[in-house]
Scaffold this motif. Sequence first.
Motif, PDB file in Angstrom:
ATOM      1  N   ALA A   1      50.283 -11.952 -11.504  1.00  0.00           N
ATOM      2  CA  ALA A   1      50.512 -11.805 -12.950  1.00  0.00           C
ATOM      3  C   ALA A   1      49.182 -11.730 -13.698  1.00  0.00           C
ATOM      4  N   ALA A   2      48.196 -12.504 -13.267  1.00  0.00           N
ATOM      5  CA  ALA A   2      46.881 -12.461 -13.912  1.00  0.00           C
ATOM      6  C   ALA A   2      46.226 -11.096 -13.720  1.00  0.00           C
ATOM      7  N   VAL A   3      46.341 -10.543 -12.528  1.00  0.00           N
ATOM      8  CA  VAL A   3      45.786  -9.206 -12.256  1.00  0.00           C
ATOM      9  C   VAL A   3      46.492  -8.176 -13.134  1.00  0.00           C
ATOM     10  N   ARG A   4      47.809  -8.238 -13.176  1.00  0.00           N
ATOM     11  CA  ARG A   4      48.587  -7.283 -13.983  1.00  0.00           C
ATOM     12  C   ARG A   4      48.170  -7.350 -15.456  1.00  0.00           C
ATOM     13  N   ASP A   5      48.106  -8.561 -15.998  1.00  0.00           N
ATOM     14  CA  ASP A   5      47.746  -8.719 -17.412  1.00  0.00           C
ATOM     15  C   ASP A   5      46.314  -8.259 -17.683  1.00  0.00           C
ATOM     16  N   HIS A   6      45.413  -8.575 -16.774  1.00  0.00           N
ATOM     17  CA  HIS A   6      44.008  -8.175 -16.966  1.00  0.00           C
ATOM     18  C   HIS A   6      43.875  -6.650 -16.934  1.00  0.00           C
ATOM     19  N   LEU A   7      44.534  -6.010 -15.987  1.00  0.00           N
ATOM     20  CA  LEU A   7      44.436  -4.548 -15.891  1.00  0.00           C
ATOM     21  C   LEU A   7      45.073  -3.854 -17.087  1.00  0.00           C
ATOM     22  N   ARG A   8      46.090  -4.450 -17.658  1.00  0.00           N
ATOM     23  CA  ARG A   8      46.724  -3.860 -18.841  1.00  0.00           C
ATOM     24  C   ARG A   8      45.809  -3.907 -20.053  1.00  0.00           C
TER      25      ARG A   8
ATOM     26  N   GLY B   1      37.926 -11.535 -11.420  1.00  0.00           N
ATOM     27  CA  GLY B   1      37.949 -12.831 -10.733  1.00  0.00           C
ATOM     28  C   GLY B   1      38.080 -13.983 -11.708  1.00  0.00           C
ATOM     29  N   ARG B   2      37.336 -13.929 -12.789  1.00  0.00           N
ATOM     30  CA  ARG B   2      37.379 -14.984 -13.806  1.00  0.00           C
ATOM     31  C   ARG B   2      38.766 -15.037 -14.481  1.00  0.00           C
ATOM     32  N   ALA B   3      39.370 -13.877 -14.748  1.00  0.00           N
ATOM     33  CA  ALA B   3      40.705 -13.840 -15.355  1.00  0.00           C
ATOM     34  C   ALA B   3      41.744 -14.463 -14.424  1.00  0.00           C
ATOM     35  N   ILE B   4      41.614 -14.207 -13.143  1.00  0.00           N
ATOM     36  CA  ILE B   4      42.538 -14.787 -12.169  1.00  0.00           C
ATOM     37  C   ILE B   4      42.394 -16.308 -12.152  1.00  0.00           C
ATOM     38  N   VAL B   5      41.162 -16.782 -12.074  1.00  0.00           N
ATOM     39  CA  VAL B   5      40.927 -18.229 -12.027  1.00  0.00           C
ATOM     40  C   VAL B   5      41.423 -18.887 -13.307  1.00  0.00           C
ATOM     41  N   ALA B   6      41.203 -18.249 -14.443  1.00  0.00           N
ATOM     42  CA  ALA B   6      41.651 -18.818 -15.716  1.00  0.00           C
ATOM     43  C   ALA B   6      43.166 -19.031 -15.726  1.00  0.00           C
ATOM     44  N   ARG B   7      43.903 -18.138 -15.087  1.00  0.00           N
ATOM     45  CA  ARG B   7      45.364 -18.242 -15.067  1.00  0.00           C
ATOM     46  C   ARG B   7      45.853 -19.188 -13.974  1.00  0.00           C
ATOM     47  N   VAL B   8      45.272 -19.080 -12.773  1.00  0.00           N
ATOM     48  CA  VAL B   8      45.802 -19.796 -11.619  1.00  0.00           C
ATOM     49  C   VAL B   8      45.217 -21.203 -11.477  1.00  0.00           C
TER      50      VAL B   8
ATOM     51  N   GLY C   1      39.482 -32.581   0.582  1.00  0.00           N
ATOM     52  CA  GLY C   1      38.046 -32.802   0.709  1.00  0.00           C
ATOM     53  C   GLY C   1      37.281 -31.498   0.672  1.00  0.00           C
ATOM     54  N   GLY C   2      35.991 -31.589   0.782  1.00  0.00           N
ATOM     55  CA  GLY C   2      35.143 -30.403   0.850  1.00  0.00           C
ATOM     56  C   GLY C   2      35.300 -29.492  -0.333  1.00  0.00           C
ATOM     57  N   LEU C   3      35.771 -28.284  -0.090  1.00  0.00           N
ATOM     58  CA  LEU C   3      35.840 -27.257  -1.120  1.00  0.00           C
ATOM     59  C   LEU C   3      37.195 -27.176  -1.806  1.00  0.00           C
ATOM     60  N   ALA C   4      38.020 -28.199  -1.687  1.00  0.00           N
ATOM     61  CA  ALA C   4      39.375 -28.123  -2.243  1.00  0.00           C
ATOM     62  C   ALA C   4      39.366 -27.801  -3.730  1.00  0.00           C
ATOM     63  N   GLU C   5      38.337 -28.234  -4.461  1.00  0.00           N
ATOM     64  CA  GLU C   5      38.330 -28.015  -5.904  1.00  0.00           C
ATOM     65  C   GLU C   5      37.980 -26.583  -6.298  1.00  0.00           C
ATOM     66  N   VAL C   6      37.550 -25.761  -5.383  1.00  0.00           N
ATOM     67  CA  VAL C   6      37.194 -24.383  -5.731  1.00  0.00           C
ATOM     68  C   VAL C   6      37.918 -23.358  -4.864  1.00  0.00           C
ATOM     69  N   VAL C   7      39.065 -23.697  -4.353  1.00  0.00           N
ATOM     70  CA  VAL C   7      39.778 -22.795  -3.465  1.00  0.00           C
ATOM     71  C   VAL C   7      40.189 -21.503  -4.139  1.00  0.00           C
ATOM     72  N   VAL C   8      40.696 -21.548  -5.331  1.00  0.00           N
ATOM     73  CA  VAL C   8      41.201 -20.341  -5.984  1.00  0.00           C
ATOM     74  C   VAL C   8      40.056 -19.395  -6.335  1.00  0.00           C
ATOM     75  N   THR C   9      38.915 -19.915  -6.714  1.00  0.00           N
ATOM     76  CA  THR C   9      37.790 -19.053  -7.083  1.00  0.00           C
ATOM     77  C   THR C   9      37.413 -18.128  -5.933  1.00  0.00           C
ATOM     78  N   GLY C  10      37.285 -18.662  -4.737  1.00  0.00           N
ATOM     79  CA  GLY C  10      36.939 -17.833  -3.583  1.00  0.00           C
ATOM     80  C   GLY C  10      37.992 -16.787  -3.296  1.00  0.00           C
ATOM     81  N   ILE C  11      39.241 -17.179  -3.347  1.00  0.00           N
ATOM     82  CA  ILE C  11      40.332 -16.234  -3.106  1.00  0.00           C
ATOM     83  C   ILE C  11      40.389 -15.204  -4.227  1.00  0.00           C
ATOM     84  N   ALA C  12      40.254 -15.655  -5.466  1.00  0.00           N
ATOM     85  CA  ALA C  12      40.301 -14.739  -6.614  1.00  0.00           C
ATOM     86  C   ALA C  12      39.201 -13.693  -6.517  1.00  0.00           C
ATOM     87  N   TYR C  13      38.013 -14.116  -6.124  1.00  0.00           N
ATOM     88  CA  TYR C  13      36.893 -13.191  -6.024  1.00  0.00           C
ATOM     89  C   TYR C  13      37.139 -12.159  -4.920  1.00  0.00           C
ATOM     90  N   GLY C  14      37.692 -12.614  -3.797  1.00  0.00           N
ATOM     91  CA  GLY C  14      38.018 -11.693  -2.707  1.00  0.00           C
ATOM     92  C   GLY C  14      39.109 -10.708  -3.096  1.00  0.00           C
TER      93      GLY C  14
END
Length: 150
Positions: free
Chosen positions: A136-143, A12-19, A54-67
């Motif tokens: 791409a972040a998932v691919r690179d992290h898994l490699r 999840g952290r690798a995805i957020v770092a990239r996206v 508004g609201g959670l707009a600043e953390v949208v990718v984190t939630g999706i990345a974690y899921g």
Amino acid sequence: MEQGEAAHLALGRAIVARVAPEELPYFDETVASLPRGGLRRGRRGPQEDPLAFGGLAEVVVTGIAYGVAAEVLKMMGETAGRGLIARVRRLFGRRQAVEPVAPALSEDRITELAAAAGRSAVLLGLPPDRSELLAAAVRDHLRTADRPDA
């Protein structure tokens, strides 16, 4: 922290770092506030849409990345389980001892998992261009995840 949870957080952290690297300072806090059952798929109403202003707009990718990370790890576990069962059956057929093995992911399987992650991200509401970055972040992290120098 158990190994599965650590892998989930690392992916999840690798995805957020990239996206969405701007979300990294909020990663741990955001993940801690997510429901344990994960994110639900499908369309959301405007008040539930983390892509809305508004609201959670600043953390949208984190939630999706974690899921998405949870889905990828689940698919990896299913693959490893099927491979281990087949190996155990072969070894018992030859009456040899079974040694635990952590199967390595093939490049084809990494590509499949990354593509599935990208599709899941779209279903969770991430725009296609950012979903491609996520894949791409998932691919690179898994490699690199299992390499000692990674």
